[in-house]
Scaffold this motif. Sequence first.
Motif, PDB file in Angstrom:
ATOM      1  N   GLU A 234       0.831  -1.200   0.000  1.00 34.25           N
ATOM      2  CA  GLU A 234       0.000   0.000   0.000  1.00 34.25           C
ATOM      3  C   GLU A 234       0.865   1.249   0.000  1.00 34.25           C
ATOM      4  O   GLU A 234       0.587   2.212  -0.739  1.00 34.25           O
ATOM      5  N   ARG A 235       1.919   1.277   0.783  1.00 30.37           N
ATOM      6  CA  ARG A 235       2.823   2.425   0.822  1.00 30.37           C
ATOM      7  C   ARG A 235       3.496   2.669  -0.518  1.00 30.37           C
ATOM      8  O   ARG A 235       3.786   3.808  -0.889  1.00 30.37           O
ATOM      9  N   GLU A 236       3.745   1.578  -1.245  1.00 30.60           N
ATOM     10  CA  GLU A 236       4.390   1.686  -2.550  1.00 30.60           C
ATOM     11  C   GLU A 236       3.392   1.905  -3.676  1.00 30.60           C
ATOM     12  O   GLU A 236       3.779   1.988  -4.841  1.00 30.60           O
ATOM     13  N   GLY A 237       2.104   1.995  -3.344  1.00 31.55           N
ATOM     14  CA  GLY A 237       1.064   2.172  -4.355  1.00 31.55           C
ATOM     15  C   GLY A 237       0.823   0.928  -5.178  1.00 31.55           C
ATOM     16  O   GLY A 237       0.346   1.015  -6.320  1.00 31.55           O
ATOM     17  N   GLU A 238       1.124  -0.245  -4.596  1.00 31.20           N
ATOM     18  CA  GLU A 238       1.017  -1.500  -5.342  1.00 31.20           C
ATOM     19  C   GLU A 238       0.057  -2.497  -4.704  1.00 31.20           C
ATOM     20  O   GLU A 238       0.090  -3.691  -5.016  1.00 31.20           O
ATOM     21  N   LEU A 239      -0.826  -2.032  -3.819  1.00 34.86           N
ATOM     22  CA  LEU A 239      -1.768  -2.941  -3.167  1.00 34.86           C
ATOM     23  C   LEU A 239      -2.818  -3.388  -4.183  1.00 34.86           C
ATOM     24  O   LEU A 239      -3.558  -2.570  -4.740  1.00 34.86           O
ATOM     25  N   ASP A 240      -2.874  -4.675  -4.429  1.00 34.86           N
ATOM     26  CA  ASP A 240      -3.847  -5.218  -5.386  1.00 34.86           C
ATOM     27  C   ASP A 240      -5.112  -5.604  -4.625  1.00 34.86           C
ATOM     28  O   ASP A 240      -5.132  -6.550  -3.857  1.00 34.86           O
ATOM     29  N   VAL A 241      -6.166  -4.830  -4.841  1.00 33.17           N
ATOM     30  CA  VAL A 241      -7.426  -5.009  -4.131  1.00 33.17           C
ATOM     31  C   VAL A 241      -8.390  -5.826  -4.982  1.00 33.17           C
ATOM     32  O   VAL A 241      -8.549  -5.575  -6.176  1.00 33.17           O
ATOM     33  N   THR A 242      -9.012  -6.825  -4.352  1.00 34.31           N
ATOM     34  CA  THR A 242     -10.039  -7.623  -5.009  1.00 34.31           C
ATOM     35  C   THR A 242     -11.359  -7.346  -4.307  1.00 34.31           C
ATOM     36  O   THR A 242     -11.511  -7.644  -3.117  1.00 34.31           O
ATOM     37  N   HIS A 243     -12.319  -6.777  -5.035  1.00 42.72           N
ATOM     38  CA  HIS A 243     -13.567  -6.348  -4.418  1.00 42.72           C
ATOM     39  C   HIS A 243     -14.532  -7.526  -4.224  1.00 42.72           C
ATOM     40  O   HIS A 243     -14.285  -8.649  -4.656  1.00 42.72           O
ATOM     41  N   TRP A 244     -15.645  -7.223  -3.560  1.00 44.94           N
ATOM     42  CA  TRP A 244     -16.642  -8.236  -3.185  1.00 44.94           C
ATOM     43  C   TRP A 244     -17.111  -9.051  -4.391  1.00 44.94           C
ATOM     44  O   TRP A 244     -17.059 -10.282  -4.375  1.00 44.94           O
ATOM     45  N   ARG A 245     -17.592  -8.383  -5.429  1.00 45.75           N
ATOM     46  CA  ARG A 245     -18.206  -9.102  -6.547  1.00 45.75           C
ATOM     47  C   ARG A 245     -17.197 -10.004  -7.244  1.00 45.75           C
ATOM     48  O   ARG A 245     -17.521 -11.124  -7.630  1.00 45.75           O
ATOM     49  N   GLU A 246     -15.978  -9.531  -7.390  1.00 46.72           N
ATOM     50  CA  GLU A 246     -14.950 -10.354  -8.021  1.00 46.72           C
ATOM     51  C   GLU A 246     -14.609 -11.552  -7.143  1.00 46.72           C
ATOM     52  O   GLU A 246     -14.430 -12.672  -7.657  1.00 46.72           O
ATOM     53  N   THR A 247     -14.537 -11.344  -5.836  1.00 43.92           N
ATOM     54  CA  THR A 247     -14.240 -12.447  -4.931  1.00 43.92           C
ATOM     55  C   THR A 247     -15.347 -13.488  -4.954  1.00 43.92           C
ATOM     56  O   THR A 247     -15.086 -14.696  -5.015  1.00 43.92           O
ATOM     57  N   MET A 248     -16.598 -13.034  -4.901  1.00 47.99           N
ATOM     58  CA  MET A 248     -17.715 -13.964  -4.884  1.00 47.99           C
ATOM     59  C   MET A 248     -17.859 -14.698  -6.217  1.00 47.99           C
ATOM     60  O   MET A 248     -18.293 -15.854  -6.253  1.00 47.99           O
ATOM     61  N   ALA A 249     -17.460 -14.058  -7.305  1.00 48.71           N
ATOM     62  CA  ALA A 249     -17.543 -14.714  -8.609  1.00 48.71           C
ATOM     63  C   ALA A 249     -16.601 -15.899  -8.713  1.00 48.71           C
ATOM     64  O   ALA A 249     -16.799 -16.794  -9.543  1.00 48.71           O
ATOM     65  N   ARG A 250     -15.570 -15.924  -7.857  1.00 46.97           N
ATOM     66  CA  ARG A 250     -14.604 -17.024  -7.870  1.00 46.97           C
ATOM     67  C   ARG A 250     -15.066 -18.222  -7.058  1.00 46.97           C
ATOM     68  O   ARG A 250     -14.451 -19.284  -7.124  1.00 46.97           O
ATOM     69  N   GLN A 251     -16.126 -18.051  -6.256  1.00 48.17           N
ATOM     70  CA  GLN A 251     -16.543 -19.118  -5.358  1.00 48.17           C
ATOM     71  C   GLN A 251     -17.167 -20.273  -6.126  1.00 48.17           C
ATOM     72  O   GLN A 251     -17.846 -20.075  -7.118  1.00 48.17           O
ATOM     73  N   SER A 252     -16.930 -21.468  -5.636  1.00 48.39           N
ATOM     74  CA  SER A 252     -17.480 -22.666  -6.266  1.00 48.39           C
ATOM     75  C   SER A 252     -17.865 -23.667  -5.196  1.00 48.39           C
ATOM     76  O   SER A 252     -17.637 -23.451  -4.000  1.00 48.39           O
ATOM     77  N   GLY A 253     -18.452 -24.786  -5.582  1.00 50.97           N
ATOM     78  CA  GLY A 253     -18.852 -25.800  -4.631  1.00 50.97           C
ATOM     79  C   GLY A 253     -19.897 -25.268  -3.683  1.00 50.97           C
ATOM     80  O   GLY A 253     -20.831 -24.567  -4.083  1.00 50.97           O
ATOM     81  N   ILE A 254     -19.743 -25.575  -2.388  1.00 51.93           N
ATOM     82  CA  ILE A 254     -20.748 -25.163  -1.413  1.00 51.93           C
ATOM     83  C   ILE A 254     -20.780 -23.649  -1.244  1.00 51.93           C
ATOM     84  O   ILE A 254     -21.766 -23.099  -0.733  1.00 51.93           O
TER      85      ILE A 254
END
Length: 401
Positions: A234-254
């Motif tokens: 974050e200090r280096e301006g390189e924090l890769d943020v993954t938001h809610w919708r993108e995270t939930m789109a990766r979910q599978s199974g249960i």
Amino acid sequence: MSDATAVAADEPEVPDIDLPSDAFDAVLDALADREPGDSLHFEGFSVARGAGSDRDDESDEDAPDEYVLANGDRQTGLSERDLHEALDDRAAAVTDWYAFERVVGEFGPRRAFLRWLEDADGATVATRYAALDEGIERAWGELKITATVTDRGERRYDVRHADDAGVQIDELDAYDDPLDARELVTLDEKGRYRPLKTAPSLAGGWVFPDLGPRDAYEAVETIYPATVANWHREREGELDVTHWRETMARQSGIYGVVKTWDRGEGHEHVDWVEEACCDDSQCLKRREWQYDDETELDVDGGDGVFPCREPCSVVVSAARKWTRLESEQPRTYEFELTPSEKEQVEEIIDAVADGRIDEIREADTKEGANRYRTRFLRAKRFDDEGNLGGVPTGPDEEDEE
């Protein structure tokens, strides 16, 4: 203290530092790797290898290396012995260079964190060494980290729970291996498993009293995994943020059911999840993820020093359960409660949600969540099957059909 180590009137006096031989040898090694005249810089002065080039007599091609010290005035033709004496007079600056360039090394999260602990990018060597002599304290989550300096300029670190600040070392369980922290973070003070390592439930009663720079970093990263790395990104301006919708789109199974929780109702349900799981009272991270790239959540992300870059497994697991619960159709019930009983139900919910149940004394029946008062409410309002006696007033029959 010699004139060479005198500090400005507005700076504290540097504690006496002896230049260790390994620090001086490191300076010689660094100069040997440089071309003559290519200076090695310390705070307030620099040193270069002269190789006799500054002497008027150039006939002796086999003359040993000579050194140049620039400190406002330029001193040339210094022998190795002369250089050692000159650097010994400036031992604070030399050991500061040695601590970060040779002991810590890499330009990454470890170096940035250890420098942050003593404000090395903002304060002078004199200011820092005077503060380190007394002990510089920093908070990191529930940790209190105290940095000190020895009379050889070596950094030492005391890492403990903030609640144990001021407690004598012999009154705590002392450790010297940073990997021992893996056992310390597993259970809370009541012996319950901690699924979230950044929850404010770290048990105390222990200390790492005398760690070197690398071990101090490892201990902190073991207690709070990836927090320093993400803080540095974050200090280096390189924090890769993954938001809610993108995270939930990766979910599978249960967990794939969570993807069905977008029903055109905006992100109100995600606000509820965030308020339940990501508040400062539940997690020490500062949430940086939002609903998506274009939509921010309405709930504050917290004040933690280290960032949260994506919904964690605890959030995903909780969201899965709530997705199923929220799929139920609402019904309307009619209950008979006195105004005081309605307030008591609200107080019970608040006390459980905020984790205050253990703080309520058994004799304090003024508190709505008091155990005896709650048992009285149950005795009065629950039927023989343990159900809150109410009358459905909604379309229950149609739902059951």
